[in-house]
Design an enzyme around this catalytic site. Structure first.
Site, PDB file in Angstrom:
ATOM      1  N   ASP A  13    -136.400  12.076 -55.256  1.00 28.07           N
ATOM      2  CA  ASP A  13    -136.575  11.738 -53.828  1.00 28.07           C
ATOM      3  C   ASP A  13    -135.532  10.740 -53.331  1.00 28.07           C
ATOM      4  O   ASP A  13    -135.783   9.984 -52.395  1.00 28.07           O
ATOM      5  CB  ASP A  13    -137.978  11.160 -53.565  1.00 28.07           C
ATOM      6  CG  ASP A  13    -139.081  12.066 -54.082  1.00 28.07           C
ATOM      7  OD1 ASP A  13    -138.994  13.281 -53.840  1.00 28.07           O
ATOM      8  OD2 ASP A  13    -140.016  11.565 -54.726  1.00 28.07           O
ATOM      9  N   HIS A  43    -136.635  19.821 -52.332  1.00 27.35           N
ATOM     10  CA  HIS A  43    -135.591  19.183 -51.539  1.00 27.35           C
ATOM     11  C   HIS A  43    -135.736  19.616 -50.089  1.00 27.35           C
ATOM     12  O   HIS A  43    -136.008  20.780 -49.817  1.00 27.35           O
ATOM     13  CB  HIS A  43    -134.200  19.575 -52.049  1.00 27.35           C
ATOM     14  CG  HIS A  43    -133.956  19.205 -53.475  1.00 27.35           C
ATOM     15  ND1 HIS A  43    -134.199  20.064 -54.521  1.00 27.35           N
ATOM     16  CD2 HIS A  43    -133.511  18.051 -54.029  1.00 27.35           C
ATOM     17  CE1 HIS A  43    -133.904  19.457 -55.664  1.00 27.35           C
ATOM     18  NE2 HIS A  43    -133.491  18.240 -55.387  1.00 27.35           N
TER      19      HIS A  43
END
Length: 338
Positions: A13, A43
Site C-alpha cells: 500500500d 493496486h
C-alpha cells in the site's frame, strides 16, 4: 535504456501503482512485467476520472504501447484475470498480455482452503485469495500451470524470453513487484507474512531476468507506513492519532482498515539493504505536510518536507529521486537526472 524494478518498501500500500504509472508514461517502457505472489495484492490505478482496482494485470496498462507480462513466478487466478481483461478492454489489454506458460494456477480448492484455515484467515490475516495453499501445491509439484488450462491458452508466452530480448535490444523494461518487502516470507515479520519472498531479487527471478541485467531498483516508501492485518508494527500510532492527521485508508483487496504508523528509518534501512536500492520514491508527502499538496518542483517544497527528505537520505544512504505530492501523475517531482 534501463531495466528497473519497483519494490514496495513497507507492508504494501505504498503507492507503487502511481509510481509505476508515472514511469510508464515518462520512460515509455516496451514491456512491463509483473513479479510477486499473485492476486492477493491489489493496486488502484487512476486514469482520468476513473479508478481501476486490479490484482493480476500489471499496473502500467494505461501505456497502450507496452507489452504486459505476468511472470512464471506469479500465481494466476483465471477468473480474476478474465474479469480484469474485460474491465480493461478499452486499453486493449487482452491483446497485449503475455502470461508465462509456467505460471501457477489458483483453483477454487485453494481459495476455500485459504478461507477455512483458522490459522491463516484469523490469526495471520490472509486475504483468502488462495495464494498460500497454491504455493504449497507448487512446492509439492502438484499445482496446475497456466499451460494446463484451456481458457488461458491464447495469452501464453515465454516471459523470460520476451524480457531478455527487450533488454538485449536496449529497450526500457519495467518490472513491478507487489506487496512490500516487510511481508517477505524470508525477511519479514514471520509468521505475519505472505507465502514467498517480496524483494527485488525474487521479482527478477519471477520474470526470468538475471541479477546482472538489473540497472535500477526503486524502493517505494510512503511518508507514513500502513499495514493491513495482524503482525508487528513498531511505529504504529493509535487510530485516533491517525484520524487527527487525516489518514484513514482501507485495503484494496480486503477492504480492511489500514493500521498507520510513523516513518521507521531503521526498518527502511533494512529494506534498502535487502533490495540494493539505487533510488527511493517517496509517496504521500502531502499527507506528511499538507502544504506540499500538488507541488511539482522540489524548490517549492516546505522546509519541513525538505528536512524530512534530507534525513531520510542521510539515514538510508539512498537518494530520493521521485516524490509524489498527490494522486495525479502530474503531481510528481522527478529529480532522477539532477
Amino acid at each position: 535504456m534501463t531495466c528497473t524494478i519497483i519494490v514496495g518498501g513497507q507492508w504494501g500500500d505504498e503507492g507503487k501503482g502511481k509510481i509505476v504509472s508515472y514511469l510508464c508514461e515518462k520512460d515509455n517502457p516496451s514491456i512491463i512485467a509483473r513479479g510477486g505472489v499473485g492476486p492477493n495484492a491489489g493496486h488502484t490505478v487512476e486514469v482520468g476520472d476513473k479508478k481501476y482496482g486490479i490484482r493480476m494485470v500489471p499496473t502500467g496498462f494505461p501505456n497502450v504501447n507496452a507489452k504486459l507480462a505476468i511472470g512464471a513466478g506469479v500465481l494466476t487466478d483465471p477468473e480474476v484475470l478474465e474479469k480484469e481483461l474485460e474491465m480493461l478492454k478499452d486499453f486493449n489489454v487482452a491483446q497485449r498480455i503475455i502470461l508465462d506458460s509456467n505460471s501457477g494456477v489458483i483453483e477454487l480448492k485453494h481459495r476455500e482452503m485459504d478461507k477455512s484455515n483458522v490459522h491463516l484467515s484469523k490469526e495471520i490475516g490472509s486475504t483468502g485469495t488462495g495464494c498460500g495453499p497454491a504455493n504449497v501445491d507448487r512446492a509439492m509439484r502438484t499445482l496446475k500451470q497456466a499451460k494446463d488450462v484451456e481458457s488461458l491458452q491464447k495469452y501464453l508466452g515465454d516471459v523470460s524470453k520476451e524480457v531478455n530480448t527487450a533488454i538485449e535490444n536496449n529497450e526500457n523494461v519495467l518490472i513491478e513487484g507487489t506487496q512490500g518487502a516487510l511481508l517477505s516470507l524470508f525477511h519479514g515479520s514471520y509468521p505475519y507474512v505472505t507465502s514467498k519472498d517480496t524483494n527485488a531479487s525474487s521479482f527478477a527471478a519471477d520474470v526470468g531476468v538475471g541479477p546482472t541485467k538489473i540497472d535500477e531498483v526503486i524502493v517505494v516508501f510512503k511518508s507514513y507506513p500502513t499495514r493491513v492485518g495482524e503482525g508487528p508494527f513498531p511505529s504504529e500510532m493509535t487510530e485516533e492519532e491517525a484520524e487527527t492527521l487525516g489518514v484513514i485508508e482501507y485495503g484494496t483487496v480486503t477492504g480492511r482498515r489500514r493500521r498507520v504508523g510513523h516513518f521507521d528509518y531503521e526498518l527502511a534501512k533494512k529494506v534498502c539493504d535487502l533490495n540494493g536500492a539505487t533510488q527511493i520514491a517517496l509517496t504521500c508527502l502531502d499527507k506528511y505536510d499538507t502544504e506540499c499538496y500538488g507541488m511539482k518542483k522540489y524548490e517549492d517544497l516546505s522546509d519541513k518536507s525538505k528536512e524530512f527528505i534530507k534525513i531520510m537520505e542521510q539515514k538510508l544512504g539512498v537518494k530520493v529521486t521521485l516524490i509524489s505530492t498527490g494522486p495525479e501523475l502530474s503531481q510528481t517531482i522527478d529529480i532522477r537526472n539532477k
